[in-house]
Design a protein around this motif. Structure first.
Motif, mmCIF file in Angstrom:
data_model
loop_
_atom_site.group_PDB
_atom_site.id
_atom_site.type_symbol
_atom_site.label_atom_id
_atom_site.label_comp_id
_atom_site.label_asym_id
_atom_site.label_seq_id
_atom_site.Cartn_x
_atom_site.Cartn_y
_atom_site.Cartn_z
ATOM 1 N N GLU A 40 0.824 -1.206 0.000
ATOM 2 C CA GLU A 40 0.000 0.000 0.000
ATOM 3 C C GLU A 40 0.855 1.251 0.000
ATOM 4 O OE1 GLU A 40 -2.261 0.235 3.627
ATOM 5 O OE2 GLU A 40 -0.501 0.076 4.869
ATOM 6 N N CYS A 42 0.468 4.531 2.030
ATOM 7 C CA CYS A 42 -0.356 5.123 3.087
ATOM 8 C C CYS A 42 0.192 6.495 3.454
ATOM 9 C CB CYS A 42 -0.407 4.204 4.302
ATOM 10 S SG CYS A 42 1.127 4.202 5.243
ATOM 11 N N THR A 44 1.900 7.345 5.906
ATOM 12 C CA THR A 44 3.292 7.271 6.347
ATOM 13 C C THR A 44 4.247 7.402 5.163
ATOM 14 O OG1 THR A 44 2.695 5.881 8.211
ATOM 15 C CG2 THR A 44 4.988 5.797 7.509
ATOM 16 N N HIS A 64 5.094 -0.657 4.213
ATOM 17 C CA HIS A 64 5.320 -1.343 5.487
ATOM 18 C C HIS A 64 4.309 -2.446 5.751
ATOM 19 C CE1 HIS A 64 2.522 0.942 8.272
ATOM 20 N NE2 HIS A 64 2.464 1.654 7.187
ATOM 21 N N CYS A 164 -2.476 -0.808 7.354
ATOM 22 C CA CYS A 164 -1.938 -0.263 8.602
ATOM 23 C C CYS A 164 -3.014 0.485 9.380
ATOM 24 C CB CYS A 164 -0.738 0.625 8.329
ATOM 25 S SG CYS A 164 -1.079 2.045 7.285
HETATM 26 ZN ZN LIG Z 1 0.932 2.842 6.904
#
Ligand SMILES: [Zn+2]
Ligand SMILES: [Zn+2]
Length: 371
Positions: A40, A42, A44, A64, A164
């Motif tokens: 993904e 995301c 982050t 991650h 996440c």
């Molecule tokens: Zn993430």
């Protein structure tokens, strides 16, 4: 003859992600190689790209949270319950692959998400050390990584759609200590807010109110389990507070969950919680600046319980899998991952994620033929 693995590498903040070939690693005993099905992009990753996380050893292979099929296993390898894992198994793994187990955070304080030696796939490992991120056709699962079989009912897209944000949300629910019938206000309709709304409802909340934008995310929030939505773009802070008070008989929410990542959200959120209520902060993953509140009015006199929520632990990962399996038919986690990108489209995916065009971009490293 060593085979090669294609990966997308973030060389440094603010520069385009580039494609690089890596040699397939030799596996030591207890290690495995994952053939990536989905990873993904995301929030982050956007923060990584903007250089807003400290101590990142660029160049890195981001991604991650990742899922796929075990491509090679140098066993014996078992999941956390001791069941053997074999080549061909559909699995997910917990992205935190090392904590020290000895520091104050790991032991006395029991906050392993704050361990200074914590290592997380896609964030804290340099591409020079190998395939430690999901934006790659294969991911190296070093000995000791927590690997779990994906339940049959859980598709790769559902797992990564939750991703996440779902793991974070399991932690949020734990921190929220929701009681049966509680009214829960969720600030934010991104990947975290959507999963938090879904889980709050299943954790016993009587009424879940999601505040966010745009309209399609609010529609998805309702599909996830929200009873009521408030459009952030069409209301003022005073109007939103009024709506919350109207919906709660003038009392406010029992639990308010911050999943917006905005300093202004905090200023609103403390006002929306009832006397003696709880406010769980999960959206401030980077420093977005100061919030201004009146401590007397909004915390002390209100007897408000404010709790931070940082990262996740193996228990959250395993419970996320249970939630995905248990609610597979009623919560459309796969819809959070609105669009899937190949490795050569990662820069576009990052730009779309940074512009908040979609709740989450999915990555399929095998999507294109490269040669
Ligand atoms: Zn993430
Ligand atoms: Zn530690």
């Amino acid at each position: 003859m060593s085979r090669t693995v294609l990966a997308a590498v973030m060389p440094a903040p603010h520069v385009p992600v580039v494609l690089r070939e890596f040699a397939e690693p030799e596996l030591p005993p207890g290690a495995a190689l994952l053939r990536t099905a989905r990873s993904e992009v995301c929030g982050t990753d956007v923060h990584l790209w903007h250089g807003r996380l400290s101590g990142v050893p660029y160049p890195i292979i981001p991604g991650h949270v990742t899922t796929g099929t075990l491509d090679a296993v140098r066993g014996p390898l078992a999941d956390v319950t001791g069941r053997p894992l074999r080549e061909g198994d559909r699995v997910a793994f917990f992205d935190v692959h090392r904590t020290c187990g000895r520091c104050l955070a790991c032991t006395a304080h029991r906050t392993p998400t704050r361990c200074p030696s914590r290592r997380v796939y896609g964030i804290t490992d340099s591409a020079a050390d190998g395939l430690f991120g999901g934006w790659a056709q294969k991911v190296y699962l070093e000995p000791g990584v927590t690997v779990a079989k994906l339940p049959d009912a859980v598709t790769f897209d559902a797992y990564i759609g939750g991703g996440c944000g779902l793991l974070t949300s399991v932690h949020i629910i734990e921190r929220s200590r929701i009681s049966l019938g509680d009214t829960v206000i969720v600030q934010g309709a991104g990947a975290v807010g959507l999963s938090a709304a879904a889980l709050a409802k299943r954790a016993g909340a009587g009424r879940v109110i999601v505040i966010g934008a745009p309209a399609d995310r609010l529609a998805l929030a309702k599909q996830m389990g929200a009873d009521e939505v408030i459009d952030l773009a069409a209301t003022s802070p005073a109007e939103r507070l009024e709506r919350v008070l109207q919906s709660t008989g003038g009392i406010g929410g029992d639990v308010v969950i911050e999943a917006a990542g905005s300093a202004l959200a905090f200023e609103e959120g403390v006002r929306m919680a009832r006397n003696g209520g709880a406010y769980v902060i999960a959206g401030h993953y980077t420093n977005v600046g100061d919030s201004t509140i009146n401590v007397h009015e909004h915390i002390n006199r209100k007897h408000l319980d404010i709790r931070g929520c940082w990262g996740s632990e193996v228990g959250h990962f395993l419970r996320a899998l249970i939630a995905l399996e248990e609610y597979a038919d009623e919560v459309p986690w796969h819809l959070i991952g609105a669009k899937t990108y190949g490795l050569s489209e990662i820069n576009e995916a990052l730009a779309d994620a940074a512009a908040l065009k979609i709740p989450k971009a999915l990555v399929d490293p095998w999507r294109e033929t490269y040669r």
